[in-house]
Motif scaffolding. Structure first.
Motif, short mmCIF file in Angstrom:
data_model
loop_
_atom_site.label_atom_id
_atom_site.label_comp_id
_atom_site.label_asym_id
_atom_site.label_seq_id
_atom_site.Cartn_x
_atom_site.Cartn_y
_atom_site.Cartn_z
N GLY A 146 0.83 -1.21 0.00
CA GLY A 146 0.00 0.00 0.00
C GLY A 146 0.86 1.26 0.00
N ALA A 147 1.92 1.27 0.79
CA ALA A 147 2.83 2.42 0.83
C ALA A 147 3.45 2.65 -0.55
CB ALA A 147 3.92 2.20 1.88
N LYS A 148 3.83 1.57 -1.20
CA LYS A 148 4.42 1.69 -2.54
C LYS A 148 3.41 2.26 -3.53
CE LYS A 148 7.94 -1.90 -2.14
NZ LYS A 148 8.50 -3.11 -2.73
N ARG A 149 2.16 1.81 -3.44
CA ARG A 149 1.12 2.33 -4.35
C ARG A 149 0.91 3.83 -4.17
NH1 ARG A 149 -1.42 -2.35 -2.92
NH2 ARG A 149 -2.81 -1.26 -1.49
N TYR A 150 0.81 4.28 -2.90
CA TYR A 150 0.58 5.70 -2.66
C TYR A 150 1.78 6.54 -3.07
CZ TYR A 150 -3.93 5.01 -0.45
OH TYR A 150 -5.25 4.71 -0.22
N ALA A 151 2.99 6.06 -2.81
CA ALA A 151 4.18 6.81 -3.22
C ALA A 151 4.21 6.93 -4.75
CB ALA A 151 5.44 6.12 -2.70
N ALA A 152 3.92 5.84 -5.45
CA ALA A 152 3.91 5.88 -6.92
C ALA A 152 2.83 6.82 -7.44
CB ALA A 152 3.71 4.47 -7.48
N GLN A 153 1.67 6.82 -6.79
CA GLN A 153 0.57 7.70 -7.19
C GLN A 153 0.99 9.17 -7.08
OE1 GLN A 153 -3.22 6.95 -5.19
NE2 GLN A 153 -3.54 9.15 -5.02
N VAL A 154 1.63 9.52 -5.98
CA VAL A 154 2.09 10.90 -5.79
C VAL A 154 3.12 11.27 -6.85
CG1 VAL A 154 3.41 12.40 -4.23
CG2 VAL A 154 1.56 10.98 -3.33
N LEU A 155 4.06 10.38 -7.11
CA LEU A 155 5.08 10.66 -8.12
C LEU A 155 4.46 10.80 -9.50
CD1 LEU A 155 7.83 8.28 -6.77
CD2 LEU A 155 7.90 10.80 -6.77
N ASP A 156 3.46 9.98 -9.82
CA ASP A 156 2.78 10.08 -11.11
C ASP A 156 2.04 11.41 -11.25
OD1 ASP A 156 3.69 7.59 -11.87
OD2 ASP A 156 1.79 6.56 -11.46
N GLN A 157 1.44 11.88 -10.17
CA GLN A 157 0.70 13.15 -10.20
C GLN A 157 1.64 14.35 -10.27
OE1 GLN A 157 -1.68 12.86 -6.65
NE2 GLN A 157 -3.43 12.04 -7.77
N GLY A 158 2.81 14.20 -9.67
CA GLY A 158 3.80 15.29 -9.66
C GLY A 158 3.62 16.21 -8.47
N LEU A 159 4.72 16.50 -7.82
CA LEU A 159 4.72 17.41 -6.67
C LEU A 159 4.90 18.85 -7.13
CD1 LEU A 159 7.13 15.42 -4.34
CD2 LEU A 159 4.73 15.93 -3.86
N HIS A 160 4.42 19.77 -6.33
CA HIS A 160 4.69 21.19 -6.55
C HIS A 160 4.82 21.87 -5.20
CE1 HIS A 160 0.32 21.37 -5.93
NE2 HIS A 160 0.51 22.62 -5.58
N VAL A 161 5.33 23.08 -5.21
CA VAL A 161 5.39 23.90 -4.00
C VAL A 161 4.07 24.65 -3.92
CG1 VAL A 161 6.50 25.84 -2.84
CG2 VAL A 161 7.90 24.12 -4.02
N GLN A 162 3.39 24.49 -2.79
CA GLN A 162 2.08 25.12 -2.55
C GLN A 162 2.29 26.33 -1.64
OE1 GLN A 162 -1.41 24.10 -3.33
NE2 GLN A 162 -1.61 26.19 -2.58
N GLU A 163 1.75 27.45 -2.03
CA GLU A 163 1.75 28.61 -1.15
C GLU A 163 0.65 28.42 -0.11
OE1 GLU A 163 3.99 31.09 -1.13
OE2 GLU A 163 4.97 29.96 -2.74
N SER A 164 0.82 29.01 1.04
CA SER A 164 -0.19 28.94 2.09
C SER A 164 -1.36 29.83 1.73
CB SER A 164 0.39 29.36 3.44
OG SER A 164 1.43 28.47 3.81
N VAL A 165 -2.56 29.29 1.82
CA VAL A 165 -3.79 30.03 1.57
C VAL A 165 -4.60 29.93 2.86
CG1 VAL A 165 -5.85 30.24 0.14
CG2 VAL A 165 -3.73 29.32 -0.85
N TYR A 166 -4.76 31.07 3.52
CA TYR A 166 -5.41 31.05 4.83
C TYR A 166 -6.87 31.45 4.76
CZ TYR A 166 -0.79 30.27 6.63
OH TYR A 166 0.44 29.71 6.87
N ILE A 167 -7.63 30.95 5.70
CA ILE A 167 -9.04 31.29 5.83
C ILE A 167 -9.14 32.78 6.18
CG2 ILE A 167 -11.14 30.89 7.20
CD1 ILE A 167 -9.99 28.02 7.73
N GLN A 168 -10.02 33.46 5.52
CA GLN A 168 -10.26 34.87 5.82
C GLN A 168 -11.29 34.96 6.93
OE1 GLN A 168 -8.32 37.29 4.30
NE2 GLN A 168 -7.33 35.43 3.52
N ARG A 169 -10.84 35.30 8.11
CA ARG A 169 -11.74 35.37 9.28
C ARG A 169 -12.15 36.79 9.53
NH1 ARG A 169 -11.61 30.24 11.59
NH2 ARG A 169 -9.67 29.15 11.33
#
Length: 169
Positions: A146-169
């Motif tokens: 299962g760990a191998k499947r999820y790791a492969a899925q993430v690699l197939d989708q591709g990683l990116h750097v996500q900026e923080s998006v905060y809730i506007q309170r």
């Protein structure tokens, strides 16, 4: 306002304490990603940076506990082998990823490369490190395939750097 300033986030949060993730707008992020979740300065002057290593889209999926537990063992091994000054690698309670704390403030793109390498290493394991009852508090709850499947899925989708998006309170 600096988006990664945990002190600023704590000031605007209705929840007491510094819980940066409770201010993150989980509907506005796109997994899989790496995100600088905050920094703190220790009394000794060291900087500790916390990174959000998100595998699955929040509120759309969750890693089963066996795969999550195995990924914890594999990623902590891989990340510490690739990056100096790792303080901790811990699974998120929501089971969509991990947090990693490191001394200093590495660039999120560099963390993404290290994370990608650790995920690539997952495919090479034929056993889980530290899986015995002597070394692990829940040695029976592992799922290497299962760990191998999820790791492969993430690699197939591709990683990116996500900026923080905060809730506007």
């Amino acid at each position: 306002m600096q988006p990664n300033d945990v002190d600023t986030q704590a000031e605007r949060s209705p929840i007491k304490g510094k819980v940066e993730s409770f201010d993150l707008d989980h509907t506005q992020v796109k997994a899989p990603y790496v995100r600088l979740a905050g920094t703190q300065t220790t009394p000794g002057g060291d900087t500790i940076s916390k990174y959000d290593l998100r595998l699955l889209q929040p509120n759309q999926g969750a890693l089963p506990t066996g795969a999550l537990h195995t990924l914890e063992h594999l990623l902590v091994t891989g990340l510490r082998g690739r990056l100096e000054n790792v303080v901790d690698v811990s699974p998120m309670g929501c089971r969509t990823g991990f947090y990693m704390a490191v001394v200093d403030r590495p660039d999120p793109a560099a963390i993404m490369d290290v994370f990608r390498g650790a995920l690539e290493d997952v495919a090479t394991y034929d056993q889980v490190p530290a899986q015995s009852e002597l070394e692990c508090g829940n040695a029976r709850d592992h799922d290497l395939e299962g760990a191998k499947r999820y790791a492969a899925q993430v690699l197939d989708q591709g990683l990116h750097v996500q900026e923080s998006v905060y809730i506007q309170r």
